[in-house]
Motif scaffolding. Structure first.
Motif: not given
Lengths: 305, 385
Positions: A137-138, B201-202, B233-234, A4, B208, B199, A253-254, A143, A140, A14-15, A11, A257-258, A7-8
């Motif tokens: 987990l997938r 996605s996170a 899309q996810a 995870l 998921a 966005d 940022d991504t 992306r 897109p 990508q952002f 993400n 925040r998670i 993956l983040q």
């Protein structure tokens, strides 16, 4: 958990690449022409709206993209000729005023032309769907396409700036404008080119994200602030800096925040951690900017003025 | 700015009975009509104008004039404009606003200026309980109700754990709070995002990983469009998505197929089988080229309510008019219509699902009744009316 986290990270990257596409044009105009363009976000929005219109009319994503690119380039040229070239020699305050006005005019124009309801851009068949990663987990496909397009743009800009005659003139113009002019280069044509290129990059970013994001009259303002953070962190005028800054902002940022609230829970009680995480998350990119500026006052790749 | 108040003088005045000597009834229509959320106000404005057209330009048999005014989404400006509508322009009624923060700003200027306020959307709790006001009529719903209805639906659908997502600001907390008030299962996690986030996605990756039974979202406007498109899309389409103020006719044109099968709740839907509703939707589509959202239907109802009340009590006696508004029997698009003690509606709520209409447009569709004659949680505390 490790999956995870990876993956983040992806993400976040990508952002970041998405932000880079918008920031690249802004940093070129800002750095080389010493020109503050608040209307840059509106050009991004215009790219998305033109994409929505052309994709609907031609029925093809790719044709729509091509037409949207051409039109934003043309709009960039017209705006430069009509408005911006009168502002180059004026103080920054005049530039801010004029481009802010342009932002309001174009925003309202977009609303008159296309209405205030958000628009839809269909995703091309080729790039829809998602690929499996680990477990449930997938990721897109679209992306992945955004990442590829961003990297290609970065590479193209790097080649243009470091390996071509035009790029050489751009770098020369940025460091000493009167000298380049004295050596017989038509500096105003050069600026027109830079500006049109910047407009097209913003339009490209807008067109590219239109299948993922809402195409609405507020989209330009939302991204403009983050874009300014990116170019300040990266160093004004440096495309390399914009790339590094955008990735940094995207990831911080991504991931912040998670995982921020999760990490905070390790050192404080859950209720307080949730509260603190909630308060800190929106501040993270600005804290990052403050930290970078205190370490390098001109940004990561900026030159001392 | 100078001419931001645009008068819409109703047509058909010539066809009126001979009461032309009287001043027309003036109604201020105060809605946010500029900036990114303008589309909500446009739906309400168009709904109100369509009602006036259906009534031949009259309210209760008297010639009527609508003063359409832009609240600009700014409470201070909206308060000034409300004051001007009531004090200088002579409006006896104000229909508006869309947003609850604007409602708090204009309630004073409108009611203290001697006019009645009819809300076609905003129904904040401050005016539903102790702070209820005899001159304020909320024609739509109380803000918490759609979320509570979704909580009840999640219970009956047997969702044992749910991920909640909303922007990190007051309204976001309020809406999630409404859902949690009725939801009895467990909340896996609450994802609080930034206002205007692009966005998701996170957050989608977290969803998921958790694989909850369902997701509950409050993401109005462009945020919802971003979220719903990225949700599909996810590859999360297997997890049911419930929401409020996220998938409606103002955002569906941008979401299209991605929103199919998403659930929300409401007291009205374009295909609700009630007398006059199909005709209203058809007239709206042919007049404005889009499927009406609830904002349009509630504004239409507000004008019809005014028409019935004025027909019964005229406009001279304020107390009689207030009583007539409170008890007015008008043809509501929602079928039966009644106000509770706090002058918020007591009405049925339905589960709605996004479907594609025969003409290709996307719209919400009433699936099943969830709660009948729903009284909001604050009505008991209202003693002023």
């Amino acid at each position: 958990m490790a999956n995870l986290f990876l993956l983040q990270l992806l993400n976040g990257a990508q952002f970041g690449i998405l932000l880079f596409l918008v920031a690249a044009g802004l940093t070129l105009v800002f750095g080389i022409m010493d020109f503050i363009n608040l209307a840059h976000g509106v050009l991004y929005m215009l790219g998305a709206y033109l994409m929505a219109m052309f994709a609907l009319e031609t029925g093809s994503f790719w044709l729509g993209l091509l037409l949207a690119l051409g039109t934003t380039l043309a709009v960039g040229l017209v705006l430069e000729w009509l408005v911006f070239r009168r502002l180059y020699d004026r103080p920054h305050l005049d530039q801010v005023l004029a481009t802010f006005a342009l932002m309001l005019i174009l925003s309202e124009g977009v609303k008159i032309l296309w209405g205030s309801a958000p628009l839809n851009v269909a995703m091309p068949e080729l790039l829809s769907g998602s690929v499996p990663l680990a477990g449930p987990l997938r990721y897109p496909v679209y992306r992945i396409a955004i990442i590829a397009a961003g990297l290609a743009t970065a590479l193209g800009l790097w080649w243009l700036i470091t390996r071509t005659r035009t790029g050489m003139l751009l770098r020369a113009g940025a460091s000493n404008r009167p000298m380049v002019a004295a050596l017989g280069t038509d500096i105003s044509r050069l600026f027109m080119l830079v500006f049109a290129l910047g407009a097209m990059l913003a339009g490209f970013a807008g067109a590219l994200v239109s299948p993922v994001l809402s195409v609405d009259p507020g989209m330009g303002e939302q991204i403009l602030i983050l874009t300014f953070v990116v170019i300040v962190i990266g160093g004004v005028g440096s495309v390399k800096g914009a790339f590094a800054g955008a990735l940094l902002v995207g990831i911080v940022d991504t991931v912040g925040r998670i995982f921020g609230p999760i990490w905070l829970k390790l050192v404080m009680d859950p209720a307080a951690a949730a509260q603190a995480g909630r308060v800190l998350a929106p501040m993270l990119v600005y804290l990052l900017m403050a930290a970078v500026l205190s370490w390098r006052p001109n940004g990561l790749f900026g030159r001392a003025p | 700015m100078l001419r931001s108040t645009l008068s819409v003088l109703a047509l058909g005045a010539a066809a009126l009975p001979a009461i032309a000597s009287a001043e027309p009834v003036k109604v201020g229509v105060l809605l946010t009509l500029s900036g990114p959320p303008a589309v909500l106000g446009e739906h309400a404005r168009d709904g109100a104008l369509l009602a006036l057209k259906d009534l031949g330009g009259t309210l209760g048999g008297q010639e009527a004039e609508f003063l359409v005014t832009d609240a600009e989404g700014k409470p201070d400006i909206a308060a000034q404009k409300a004051r001007r509508l009531v004090e200088s322009d002579g409006a006896d009624f104000v229909i508006g606003p869309i947003f609850s923060n604007i409602m708090a700003a204009i309630a004073g200027p409108v009611t203290e200026g001697g006019a009645f306020l009819l809300s076609p959307n905003a129904g904040p709790s401050v005016f539903a309980g102790e702070g209820c006001n005899p001159d304020i009529f909320v024609v739509s719903y109380q803000n918490d109700q759609p979320d509570q209805v979704m909580g009840s639906h999640a219970n009956s659908a047997g969702y044992g754990n749910v991920v909640l997502i909303a922007p990190n600001y007051q309204a976001g907390m309020d809406h999630l709070g409404g859902f949690k008030r009725t939801y009895e299962g467990s909340v896996t996690t609450e994802l609080l995002t930034q206002l205007g986030q692009l966005d998701y996605s996170a957050e989608l990756a977290q969803i998921a990983a958790f694989q909850p039974d369902a997701v509950y979202a409050f993401l109005p406007g462009g945020m919802g469009v971003n979220f719903v498109k990225q949700y599909e899309q996810a590859g999360l389409s297997g997890i049911p998505m419930l929401s409020s103020f996220t998938t409606d006719e103002t955002t569906l044109p941008a979401m299209q197929e991605a929103a199919l099968g998403k659930f929300s709740s409401g007291s009205w839907a374009p295909d609700l089988d009630m007398p006059g509703n199909a005709e209203f939707v058809e007239a709206f589509v042919s007049e404005y080229g889009r499927v009406p959202a609830s904002y349009a239907a509630y504004a239409y109802d507000a004008v019809m309510l005014l028409d019935a009340a004025i027909a019964e009590a005229g406009t001279e006696d304020r107390d009689a008019l207030r009583e007539a508004l409170k008890t007015a029997d008008f043809p509501s698009l929602r079928g039966k219509f009644a106000f509770g003690a706090n002058q918020f509606p007591v009405q049925d709520f339905y589960l709605t699902e996004v479907v594609q209409r025969e003409d290709g447009a996307f719209a919400t569709s009433a699936k099943e009744l969830v709660v009948a004659d729903y009284v909001d949680a604050y009505a008991g505390a209202c003693t002023a009316n």
